[in-house]
Design a protein around this motif. Structure first.
Motif, short mmCIF file in Angstrom:
data_model
loop_
_atom_site.label_atom_id
_atom_site.label_comp_id
_atom_site.label_asym_id
_atom_site.label_seq_id
_atom_site.Cartn_x
_atom_site.Cartn_y
_atom_site.Cartn_z
N TYR A 242 0.86 -1.18 0.00
CA TYR A 242 0.00 0.00 0.00
C TYR A 242 0.90 1.23 0.00
O TYR A 242 1.68 1.43 0.93
N LEU A 243 0.81 2.04 -1.05
CA LEU A 243 1.56 3.28 -1.15
C LEU A 243 0.58 4.45 -1.15
O LEU A 243 -0.49 4.36 -1.77
N THR A 244 0.95 5.54 -0.49
CA THR A 244 0.06 6.70 -0.49
C THR A 244 0.31 7.62 -1.68
O THR A 244 -0.48 8.52 -1.93
N ASN A 245 1.40 7.40 -2.42
CA ASN A 245 1.69 8.21 -3.61
C ASN A 245 2.37 7.35 -4.65
O ASN A 245 3.60 7.33 -4.75
N MET A 246 1.58 6.63 -5.42
CA MET A 246 2.11 5.70 -6.42
C MET A 246 2.99 6.43 -7.44
O MET A 246 4.06 5.96 -7.79
N ALA B 231 4.77 9.20 -7.30
CA ALA B 231 6.06 9.68 -6.80
C ALA B 231 6.95 8.55 -6.27
O ALA B 231 8.17 8.64 -6.35
N ASP B 232 6.35 7.48 -5.71
CA ASP B 232 7.13 6.52 -4.94
C ASP B 232 7.31 5.14 -5.57
O ASP B 232 8.16 4.38 -5.12
N PHE B 233 6.52 4.79 -6.57
CA PHE B 233 6.56 3.41 -7.07
C PHE B 233 7.93 3.03 -7.62
O PHE B 233 8.44 1.95 -7.31
N ALA B 234 8.55 3.86 -8.42
CA ALA B 234 9.84 3.50 -9.03
C ALA B 234 10.90 3.26 -7.95
O ALA B 234 11.65 2.28 -8.01
N THR B 235 10.93 4.13 -6.95
CA THR B 235 11.91 3.97 -5.86
C THR B 235 11.60 2.71 -5.07
O THR B 235 12.50 1.92 -4.76
N PHE B 236 10.33 2.52 -4.71
CA PHE B 236 9.95 1.32 -3.99
C PHE B 236 10.33 0.07 -4.77
O PHE B 236 10.91 -0.87 -4.23
N ASN B 237 10.02 0.03 -6.05
CA ASN B 237 10.27 -1.14 -6.88
C ASN B 237 11.77 -1.46 -6.92
O ASN B 237 12.16 -2.63 -6.88
N LYS B 238 12.61 -0.43 -7.00
CA LYS B 238 14.06 -0.63 -7.02
C LYS B 238 14.53 -1.24 -5.71
O LYS B 238 15.32 -2.20 -5.70
N ILE B 239 14.06 -0.71 -4.60
CA ILE B 239 14.46 -1.23 -3.28
C ILE B 239 13.91 -2.63 -3.07
O ILE B 239 14.61 -3.53 -2.58
N PRO C 136 8.08 -13.54 -4.12
CA PRO C 136 6.68 -13.83 -3.83
C PRO C 136 5.76 -13.11 -4.82
O PRO C 136 6.18 -12.17 -5.50
N CYS C 137 4.52 -13.54 -4.89
CA CYS C 137 3.52 -12.80 -5.66
C CYS C 137 3.39 -11.43 -5.01
O CYS C 137 3.63 -11.28 -3.82
N ARG C 138 3.02 -10.43 -5.82
CA ARG C 138 2.93 -9.08 -5.26
C ARG C 138 1.83 -8.29 -5.94
O ARG C 138 1.62 -8.38 -7.14
N THR C 139 1.13 -7.50 -5.14
CA THR C 139 0.14 -6.54 -5.63
C THR C 139 0.49 -5.20 -4.99
O THR C 139 0.76 -5.15 -3.79
N THR C 140 0.49 -4.15 -5.79
CA THR C 140 0.78 -2.81 -5.27
C THR C 140 -0.40 -1.91 -5.60
O THR C 140 -0.81 -1.84 -6.75
N VAL C 141 -0.92 -1.25 -4.57
CA VAL C 141 -2.06 -0.35 -4.77
C VAL C 141 -1.78 0.98 -4.10
O VAL C 141 -1.02 1.07 -3.14
N GLU C 142 -2.42 2.02 -4.62
CA GLU C 142 -2.34 3.33 -4.00
C GLU C 142 -3.55 3.52 -3.10
O GLU C 142 -4.67 3.17 -3.48
N VAL C 143 -3.30 4.05 -1.91
CA VAL C 143 -4.37 4.35 -0.97
C VAL C 143 -4.30 5.82 -0.62
O VAL C 143 -3.24 6.45 -0.69
N ASN C 144 -5.41 6.37 -0.22
CA ASN C 144 -5.48 7.79 0.13
C ASN C 144 -4.70 8.10 1.40
O ASN C 144 -4.07 9.14 1.51
N ALA C 145 -4.77 7.20 2.37
CA ALA C 145 -4.08 7.42 3.64
C ALA C 145 -3.92 6.09 4.35
O ALA C 145 -4.58 5.11 4.02
N LEU C 146 -3.02 6.07 5.33
CA LEU C 146 -2.81 4.91 6.19
C LEU C 146 -3.07 5.36 7.63
O LEU C 146 -3.11 6.56 7.91
#
Length: 137
Positions: free
Chosen positions: A86-90, A92-100, A110-120
């Motif tokens: 769950y990312l709050t800013n897909m 801005a953050d997806f490329a960095t997250f994906n690299k890490i 593992p299998c993976r699903t990535t979604v953007e959420v408004n808040a945590l």
């Protein structure tokens, strides 16, 4: 119900993890640190709103917390079979997250699903929901 003494306390009435058969279900895991209100890489204003954050620091911290919970539950990183991100800013953050993410999952993928959420629930930019499988003996 399973708890880690190294991972941050849950923010509600739920365990860090729960084992059912050979599966281990982790509750949502964020980057907070045990025993501290500080969140790695997050700067808050006087009202608790996020002014700035460093997604790299949060990614490393959340992966560390997942590892703490796995180890406390008798599992290993390699036992992970499914990760929901769950990312709050897909944008801005997806490329960095994906690299890490790729550095942590070179061997085990593992299998993976990535979604953007408004808040945590706390002022964080990332949370993981994980499932691990214990190997049959």
């Amino acid at each position: 119900m399973l708890y880690s003494d190294k991972a941050p306390d849950p923010v509600g009435l739920y365990p860090h993890a729960r084992r059912v058969g050979n599966l281990l279900f982790l509750s949502g895991v964020g980057p907070r640190k045990k025993g501290s209100k500080d969140i790695p890489g997050v700067t808050l204003d006087n009202h608790g709103n996020i002014i700035a954050y460093d997604i790299e620091q949060q990614c490393h911290a959340v992966f560390e917390n997942v590892r703490f919970i796995l180890e406390a539950s008798g599992a290993r990183w390699e036992n992970l079979v499914d990760v929901t991100v769950y990312l709050t800013n897909m944008k801005a953050d997806f490329a960095t997250f994906n690299k890490i993410y790729a550095t942590y999952f070179k061997e085990n993928q593992p299998c993976r699903t990535t979604v953007e959420v408004n808040a945590l629930p706390t002022p964080i930019a990332i949370e993981l929901k994980c499932i691990a499988a214990f190997e049959d003996k």
